[in-house]
Design an enzyme around this catalytic site. Structure first.
Site, short mmCIF file in Angstrom:
data_model
loop_
_atom_site.label_atom_id
_atom_site.label_comp_id
_atom_site.label_asym_id
_atom_site.label_seq_id
_atom_site.Cartn_x
_atom_site.Cartn_y
_atom_site.Cartn_z
N CYS A 49 4.80 1.69 -0.42
CA CYS A 49 3.41 2.22 -0.34
C CYS A 49 3.45 3.74 -0.22
O CYS A 49 2.73 4.45 -0.93
CB CYS A 49 2.68 1.71 0.90
SG CYS A 49 2.39 -0.04 1.06
N GLU A 53 17.93 4.61 -2.72
CA GLU A 53 18.33 3.28 -3.17
C GLU A 53 18.54 2.35 -1.97
O GLU A 53 18.03 1.23 -1.94
CB GLU A 53 19.64 3.45 -3.94
CG GLU A 53 20.02 2.26 -4.78
CD GLU A 53 21.29 2.61 -5.53
OE1 GLU A 53 21.20 3.39 -6.49
OE2 GLU A 53 22.35 2.12 -5.14
N THR A 54 19.29 2.85 -0.98
CA THR A 54 19.53 2.03 0.20
C THR A 54 18.25 1.86 1.02
O THR A 54 17.98 0.80 1.56
CB THR A 54 20.65 2.65 1.07
OG1 THR A 54 21.76 2.94 0.23
CG2 THR A 54 21.10 1.70 2.16
N CYS A 113 20.92 16.60 0.23
CA CYS A 113 21.70 17.53 1.05
C CYS A 113 22.88 18.11 0.27
O CYS A 113 23.39 19.16 0.59
CB CYS A 113 22.24 16.81 2.28
SG CYS A 113 20.96 16.12 3.30
N CYS A 134 5.05 -4.97 -0.27
CA CYS A 134 4.40 -5.59 0.90
C CYS A 134 3.15 -6.37 0.53
O CYS A 134 2.70 -7.20 1.32
CB CYS A 134 4.16 -4.58 2.01
SG CYS A 134 2.92 -3.33 1.66
N LYS A 191 33.37 6.66 9.48
CA LYS A 191 32.33 7.11 10.41
C LYS A 191 31.91 6.02 11.39
O LYS A 191 31.64 6.28 12.55
CB LYS A 191 31.13 7.61 9.62
CG LYS A 191 31.41 8.92 8.90
CD LYS A 191 30.18 9.40 8.16
CE LYS A 191 30.49 10.74 7.47
NZ LYS A 191 29.33 11.24 6.73
N ASN A 242 20.10 8.15 1.02
CA ASN A 242 19.64 7.90 -0.35
C ASN A 242 18.53 6.86 -0.38
O ASN A 242 18.45 5.99 0.49
CB ASN A 242 20.82 7.47 -1.22
CG ASN A 242 21.36 6.12 -0.80
OD1 ASN A 242 20.87 5.09 -1.24
ND2 ASN A 242 22.35 6.11 0.09
N ARG A 294 26.57 19.35 11.44
CA ARG A 294 25.33 18.66 11.84
C ARG A 294 25.54 17.26 12.40
O ARG A 294 24.67 16.71 13.05
CB ARG A 294 24.37 18.57 10.65
CG ARG A 294 24.94 17.73 9.52
CD ARG A 294 24.23 17.92 8.20
NE ARG A 294 24.83 17.05 7.18
CZ ARG A 294 25.99 17.29 6.56
NH1 ARG A 294 26.68 18.37 6.84
NH2 ARG A 294 26.45 16.46 5.67
N ASP A 340 28.39 1.90 8.06
CA ASP A 340 28.54 3.09 7.22
C ASP A 340 29.71 2.90 6.26
O ASP A 340 30.70 2.26 6.59
CB ASP A 340 28.77 4.34 8.08
CG ASP A 340 28.72 5.60 7.24
OD1 ASP A 340 27.61 6.18 7.12
OD2 ASP A 340 29.76 6.00 6.68
#
Ligand SMILES: [Zn+2]
Length: 341
Positions: free
Chosen positions: A173, A132-133, A187, A247, A85, A130, A70, A59
């Site tokens: 896909c 992108e990751t 969020c 894929c 984190k 996100n 949360r 992280d």
């Protein structure tokens, strides 16, 4: 003599589809978890308690008070100390089950380090916030033929699916063919409720336990979506897209770094900047800044100071998170001024 696993995991071993053999395989296995927010907190808690053989948690961020609503792995004391984190997760998970080796790594997963951080694990778990990751993980997973579990939540809505390269649809896909498979909002704009995170993270943990215990026939191979506010649950079996560039076409553009900017949005009013790829000595930097900036704080993992109206948090891998701006140009000039170009 009782088997060492029997006492600690007796209720899981009694569950016939797992049994002691399944528990043994689970305890010999391991997973890499990318991103340690609310989903990671729930899924890592379940997997560590279940006696998974090991977890690597990666992280880029640090604990803040607004996370605690949360992110059930962290405490007020972690937020007060501004612990990364990954480090707080490692400490707190070790206290939950000392038999499970947990390795926290403070880093941002990028095209440049994905292979180094994720190779060698039979499963990758999505705890990111996100796409992108996620698309980077998808590229790496398809290229290396590694199963991974896509999981996302925003507001009261969540979605999850275990992706097995070559067997199921991949994330690219899904995003191309299934409406509702991605999430439009984040969020940081519409918020998120703790319960939905725990629902989808639990579904993710269950699929992870099947994969790590070798119970592949039990995988449901479905995209599950749910909204805990309206009570609407949906389960579909997505087909692979024969034209999928990842894929089917094996084009790994995210892994090749073509889509990776040096500056990324990171929350509502902050940006992450990562323009240099060498380690920073935080102590030296603190000494250097002391003459120009009041109140530079450092905790061994990160260094923080305020240049009103901005706040800069600098990590030892050279990254910085700038609070108070969304403007890449501002971020770049602050970084150059205080950390060095
Ligand atoms: Zn695909």
């Amino acid at each position: 003599m009782t088997h060492p696993l029997d006492q600690k995991y007796s209720r899981q071993i009694l569950f016939a589809p797992l049994g002691r053999d399944g528990q043994q395989r689970l305890s010999n296995s391991s997973a890499a978890l990318v991103g340690c927010g609310a989903i990671c907190a729930a899924v890592s808690n379940l997997l560590v308690r279940a006696g998974t053989g090991g977890l690597r948690i990666i992280d880029r961020d640090f604990v803040e008070l607004s996370n605690l609503q949360r992110q059930s792995l962290f405490t007020e004391s972690d937020a007060r100390e501004s612990l990364p984190k990954a480090i707080a997760a490692e400490r707190n998970l070790r206290a939950i089950n000392s038999d499970v080796p947990v390795e926290g790594i403070v880093a941002d997963v990028t095209p440049g380090n994905a292979a180094e951080l994720l190779s060698g694990f039979p499963l990758i778990l999505d705890g990111t916030d996100n796409f992108e990751t996620r698309l980077l993980i998808n590229d790496f997973a398809v290229q290396s033929n590694t199963p991974w579990i896509y999981t996302a939540a925003v507001a009261s809505y969540g979605v999850t699916m275990a992706i097995r390269p070559g067997q199921t649809a991949c994330l690219a896909c899904l995003l191309d063919t299934v409406s509702g498979a991605g999430l439009e909002e984040t969020c940081d704009t519409v918020g998120v409720l703790g319960p939905i995170v725990n629902v989808v993270a639990s579904l993710e943990a269950a699929e992870a336990m099947k994969i790590l215990s070798g119970s592949f026939a039990a995988l449901h191979e479905r995209l599950l979506t749910c909204d805990i506010w309206t009570g609407r649950f949906q389960s579909i079996h997505p087909e692979r897209n024969p034209e999928c560039r990842v894929c089917a076409g094996r084009q790994f553009s995210h892994l090749a770094g073509e889509a990776q900017p040096h500056i990324t949005m990171c929350g509502r009013d902050s940006v992450q900047i990562h323009e240099r790829n060498r380690a920073l000595d935080l102590k030296t930097l603190q000494e250097r800044l002391a003459s120009t900036v009041p109140d530079v704080r450092q905790n061994g993992f990160l260094l923080r100071f305020r240049v009103p109206p901005y706040e800069m948090t600098v990590f030892s891998d050279g990254r910085a998170i700038l609070k108070g701006t969304k403007d890449p140009a501002v971020a770049r000039s602050l970084y150059a001024k205080y950390i060095g170009a």
